[in-house]
Write a protein that holds these residues in place. Structure first.
Motif, PDB file in Angstrom:
ATOM      1  N   SER A  12      44.636  35.434  61.344  1.00 44.08           N
ATOM      2  CA  SER A  12      44.959  34.928  60.011  1.00 44.08           C
ATOM      3  C   SER A  12      43.699  34.878  59.148  1.00 44.08           C
ATOM      4  CB  SER A  12      45.552  33.524  60.138  1.00 44.08           C
ATOM      5  OG  SER A  12      45.784  32.980  58.869  1.00 44.08           O
ATOM      6  N   GLY A  13      43.847  35.204  57.870  1.00 45.70           N
ATOM      7  CA  GLY A  13      42.695  35.113  56.966  1.00 45.70           C
ATOM      8  C   GLY A  13      42.873  35.984  55.750  1.00 45.70           C
ATOM      9  N   ASN A  14      41.804  36.057  54.975  1.00 49.50           N
ATOM     10  CA  ASN A  14      41.785  36.886  53.772  1.00 49.50           C
ATOM     11  C   ASN A  14      41.455  38.310  54.190  1.00 49.50           C
ATOM     12  OD1 ASN A  14      42.196  34.839  51.637  1.00 49.50           O
ATOM     13  ND2 ASN A  14      40.379  33.958  52.582  1.00 49.50           N
ATOM     14  N   HIS A  15      42.392  39.232  53.921  1.00 44.41           N
ATOM     15  CA  HIS A  15      42.241  40.594  54.425  1.00 44.41           C
ATOM     16  C   HIS A  15      42.043  41.652  53.352  1.00 44.41           C
ATOM     17  CE1 HIS A  15      42.885  39.890  58.706  1.00 44.41           C
ATOM     18  NE2 HIS A  15      43.618  38.877  58.302  1.00 44.41           N
ATOM     19  N   LYS A  16      42.179  41.274  52.078  1.00 46.58           N
ATOM     20  CA  LYS A  16      41.949  42.265  51.030  1.00 46.58           C
ATOM     21  C   LYS A  16      41.395  41.566  49.801  1.00 46.58           C
ATOM     22  CE  LYS A  16      43.956  46.055  48.466  1.00 46.58           C
ATOM     23  NZ  LYS A  16      45.121  46.870  48.201  1.00 46.58           N
ATOM     24  N   LEU A  17      40.307  42.098  49.290  1.00 47.91           N
ATOM     25  CA  LEU A  17      39.721  41.587  48.056  1.00 47.91           C
ATOM     26  C   LEU A  17      40.484  42.179  46.882  1.00 47.91           C
ATOM     27  CD1 LEU A  17      37.458  40.055  46.562  1.00 47.91           C
ATOM     28  CD2 LEU A  17      36.105  42.163  46.690  1.00 47.91           C
ATOM     29  N   LEU A  18      41.068  41.314  46.056  1.00 52.98           N
ATOM     30  CA  LEU A  18      41.817  41.768  44.882  1.00 52.98           C
ATOM     31  C   LEU A  18      41.004  41.663  43.603  1.00 52.98           C
ATOM     32  CD1 LEU A  18      45.262  40.118  45.682  1.00 52.98           C
ATOM     33  CD2 LEU A  18      44.506  42.454  46.180  1.00 52.98           C
ATOM     34  N   GLY A  19      40.081  40.719  43.555  1.00 50.64           N
ATOM     35  CA  GLY A  19      39.277  40.566  42.343  1.00 50.64           C
ATOM     36  C   GLY A  19      38.138  39.596  42.533  1.00 50.64           C
ATOM     37  N   LEU A  20      37.144  39.745  41.682  1.00 51.93           N
ATOM     38  CA  LEU A  20      35.956  38.906  41.663  1.00 51.93           C
ATOM     39  C   LEU A  20      35.622  38.673  40.203  1.00 51.93           C
ATOM     40  CD1 LEU A  20      33.627  37.777  43.507  1.00 51.93           C
ATOM     41  CD2 LEU A  20      32.461  39.943  43.112  1.00 51.93           C
ATOM     42  N   ALA A  21      35.463  37.410  39.813  1.00 46.87           N
ATOM     43  CA  ALA A  21      35.218  37.115  38.399  1.00 46.87           C
ATOM     44  C   ALA A  21      34.251  35.947  38.256  1.00 46.87           C
ATOM     45  CB  ALA A  21      36.541  36.777  37.712  1.00 46.87           C
ATOM     46  N   ARG A  22      33.491  35.961  37.172  1.00 50.01           N
ATOM     47  CA  ARG A  22      32.642  34.814  36.843  1.00 50.01           C
ATOM     48  C   ARG A  22      33.467  33.735  36.151  1.00 50.01           C
ATOM     49  NH1 ARG A  22      27.394  36.015  37.847  1.00 50.01           N
ATOM     50  NH2 ARG A  22      26.772  38.186  37.761  1.00 50.01           N
ATOM     51  N   ASP A  23      34.499  34.151  35.454  1.00 52.47           N
ATOM     52  CA  ASP A  23      35.384  33.242  34.731  1.00 52.47           C
ATOM     53  C   ASP A  23      36.573  32.897  35.629  1.00 52.47           C
ATOM     54  OD1 ASP A  23      37.034  31.914  32.939  1.00 52.47           O
ATOM     55  OD2 ASP A  23      37.458  33.678  31.722  1.00 52.47           O
ATOM     56  N   HIS A  24      36.733  31.607  35.945  1.00 49.60           N
ATOM     57  CA  HIS A  24      37.802  31.192  36.861  1.00 49.60           C
ATOM     58  C   HIS A  24      39.180  31.508  36.287  1.00 49.60           C
ATOM     59  CE1 HIS A  24      39.206  29.258  40.429  1.00 49.60           C
ATOM     60  NE2 HIS A  24      39.974  28.446  39.745  1.00 49.60           N
ATOM     61  N   LEU A  25      39.346  31.377  34.989  1.00 50.76           N
ATOM     62  CA  LEU A  25      40.635  31.682  34.365  1.00 50.76           C
ATOM     63  C   LEU A  25      41.000  33.151  34.561  1.00 50.76           C
ATOM     64  CD1 LEU A  25      43.016  30.628  32.710  1.00 50.76           C
ATOM     65  CD2 LEU A  25      41.736  31.204  30.652  1.00 50.76           C
ATOM     66  N   GLN A  26      40.024  34.039  34.483  1.00 55.56           N
ATOM     67  CA  GLN A  26      40.289  35.456  34.713  1.00 55.56           C
ATOM     68  C   GLN A  26      40.760  35.679  36.154  1.00 55.56           C
ATOM     69  OE1 GLN A  26      36.955  38.138  34.420  1.00 55.56           O
ATOM     70  NE2 GLN A  26      38.259  39.950  34.485  1.00 55.56           N
ATOM     71  N   ALA A  27      40.157  34.994  37.104  1.00 55.97           N
ATOM     72  CA  ALA A  27      40.576  35.122  38.504  1.00 55.97           C
ATOM     73  C   ALA A  27      42.006  34.624  38.682  1.00 55.97           C
ATOM     74  CB  ALA A  27      39.623  34.350  39.408  1.00 55.97           C
ATOM     75  N   LEU A  28      42.335  33.516  38.049  1.00 56.62           N
ATOM     76  CA  LEU A  28      43.701  33.002  38.123  1.00 56.62           C
ATOM     77  C   LEU A  28      44.687  34.020  37.559  1.00 56.62           C
ATOM     78  CD1 LEU A  28      43.057  29.329  36.972  1.00 56.62           C
ATOM     79  CD2 LEU A  28      43.540  30.114  39.310  1.00 56.62           C
ATOM     80  N   GLN A  29      44.310  34.671  36.455  1.00 58.56           N
ATOM     81  CA  GLN A  29      45.190  35.665  35.835  1.00 58.56           C
ATOM     82  C   GLN A  29      45.393  36.875  36.747  1.00 58.56           C
ATOM     83  OE1 GLN A  29      46.938  35.365  32.747  1.00 58.56           O
ATOM     84  NE2 GLN A  29      47.998  36.981  33.854  1.00 58.56           N
ATOM     85  N   ILE A  30      44.365  37.287  37.462  1.00 58.72           N
ATOM     86  CA  ILE A  30      44.500  38.409  38.396  1.00 58.72           C
ATOM     87  C   ILE A  30      45.514  38.053  39.489  1.00 58.72           C
ATOM     88  CG2 ILE A  30      43.307  39.784  40.158  1.00 58.72           C
ATOM     89  CD1 ILE A  30      40.743  39.451  38.368  1.00 58.72           C
ATOM     90  N   ALA A  31      45.414  36.843  40.040  1.00 57.98           N
ATOM     91  CA  ALA A  31      46.364  36.413  41.081  1.00 57.98           C
ATOM     92  C   ALA A  31      47.782  36.378  40.528  1.00 57.98           C
ATOM     93  CB  ALA A  31      45.969  35.042  41.621  1.00 57.98           C
ATOM     94  N   VAL A  32      47.937  35.876  39.321  1.00 59.71           N
ATOM     95  CA  VAL A  32      49.264  35.813  38.687  1.00 59.71           C
ATOM     96  C   VAL A  32      49.799  37.218  38.433  1.00 59.71           C
ATOM     97  CG1 VAL A  32      50.446  35.160  36.538  1.00 59.71           C
ATOM     98  CG2 VAL A  32      49.000  33.500  37.738  1.00 59.71           C
ATOM     99  N   ASP A  33      48.940  38.150  38.057  1.00 63.58           N
ATOM    100  CA  ASP A  33      49.374  39.538  37.849  1.00 63.58           C
ATOM    101  C   ASP A  33      49.958  40.128  39.133  1.00 63.58           C
ATOM    102  OD1 ASP A  33      48.535  39.409  35.218  1.00 63.58           O
ATOM    103  OD2 ASP A  33      46.731  40.612  35.539  1.00 63.58           O
ATOM    104  N   PHE A  34      49.319  39.868  40.265  1.00 69.26           N
ATOM    105  CA  PHE A  34      49.847  40.367  41.536  1.00 69.26           C
ATOM    106  C   PHE A  34      51.166  39.684  41.886  1.00 69.26           C
ATOM    107  CE2 PHE A  34      45.715  42.290  42.020  1.00 69.26           C
ATOM    108  CZ  PHE A  34      45.997  43.440  42.729  1.00 69.26           C
ATOM    109  N   PHE A  35      51.271  38.387  41.638  1.00 74.78           N
ATOM    110  CA  PHE A  35      52.523  37.667  41.867  1.00 74.78           C
ATOM    111  C   PHE A  35      53.640  38.244  40.986  1.00 74.78           C
ATOM    112  CE2 PHE A  35      55.472  34.220  40.855  1.00 74.78           C
ATOM    113  CZ  PHE A  35      55.858  33.826  42.131  1.00 74.78           C
ATOM    114  N   ASN A  36      53.332  38.498  39.715  1.00 75.29           N
ATOM    115  CA  ASN A  36      54.323  39.068  38.801  1.00 75.29           C
ATOM    116  C   ASN A  36      54.723  40.482  39.197  1.00 75.29           C
ATOM    117  OD1 ASN A  36      54.569  36.760  37.229  1.00 75.29           O
ATOM    118  ND2 ASN A  36      52.993  37.403  35.780  1.00 75.29           N
TER     119      ASN A  36
END
Length: 138
Positions: free
Chosen positions: A92-116
């Motif tokens: 169990s663990g993190n197996h794929k890097l989807l994004g890296l951001a300096r802005d936390h809001l941008q990282a949240l948006q990337i996760a939401v994009d994958f969910f959508n």
């Protein structure tokens, strides 16, 4: 890309981002660097700020970490987390890097994009959104 068959029709859903999403001007990360970022997330469960379960892939989660230690301190990381039964090698663990951001809001948006993206491929019409709201409490 995700191919979905609905009856006699096959639909293609292109990925929401060319993963991993990196800060502007960054060169692609090599496998060692990506593994180091994922390891930093696995080693910092207290840095987890968001978990979104995938409706497409049971057990999979899109996770956002706000790292504060080691070489990736100050970055927010979006990762695909798998349970042991679905993970390569049964770990169990993190197996794929989807994004890296300096802005936390941008990282949240990337996760939401994958969910959508999961919602779209699953035939759902509703979408999740991230917005900044501020309020003054006196």
């Amino acid at each position: 890309m995700r191919l979905v068959e609905h009856g006699d029709v096959v639909m293609a859903f292109p990925g929401p981002h060319r993963a991993p999403v990196l800060p502007a001007g960054w060169a692609p990360l090599d496998r060692r660097q990506q593994a180091a970022v994922l390891h930093a997330c696995d080693a910092a469960p207290d840095a987890l700020t968001l978990r979104l379960g995938s409706i497409w892939e049971p057990g999979c989660e899109y996770r956002v970490y706000r790292l504060s230690r080691e070489e990736w301190a100050g970055f927010s990381v979006v990762a695909r987390h798998l349970p042991a039964e679905a993970a390569p090698g049964g770990v169990s663990g993190n197996h794929k890097l989807l994004g890296l951001a300096r802005d936390h809001l941008q990282a949240l948006q990337i996760a939401v994009d994958f969910f959508n993206w999961d919602l779209e491929a699953h035939g759902q019409t509703w979408r999740l959104d991230v917005q900044v709201t501020t309020s003054n409490h006196d």
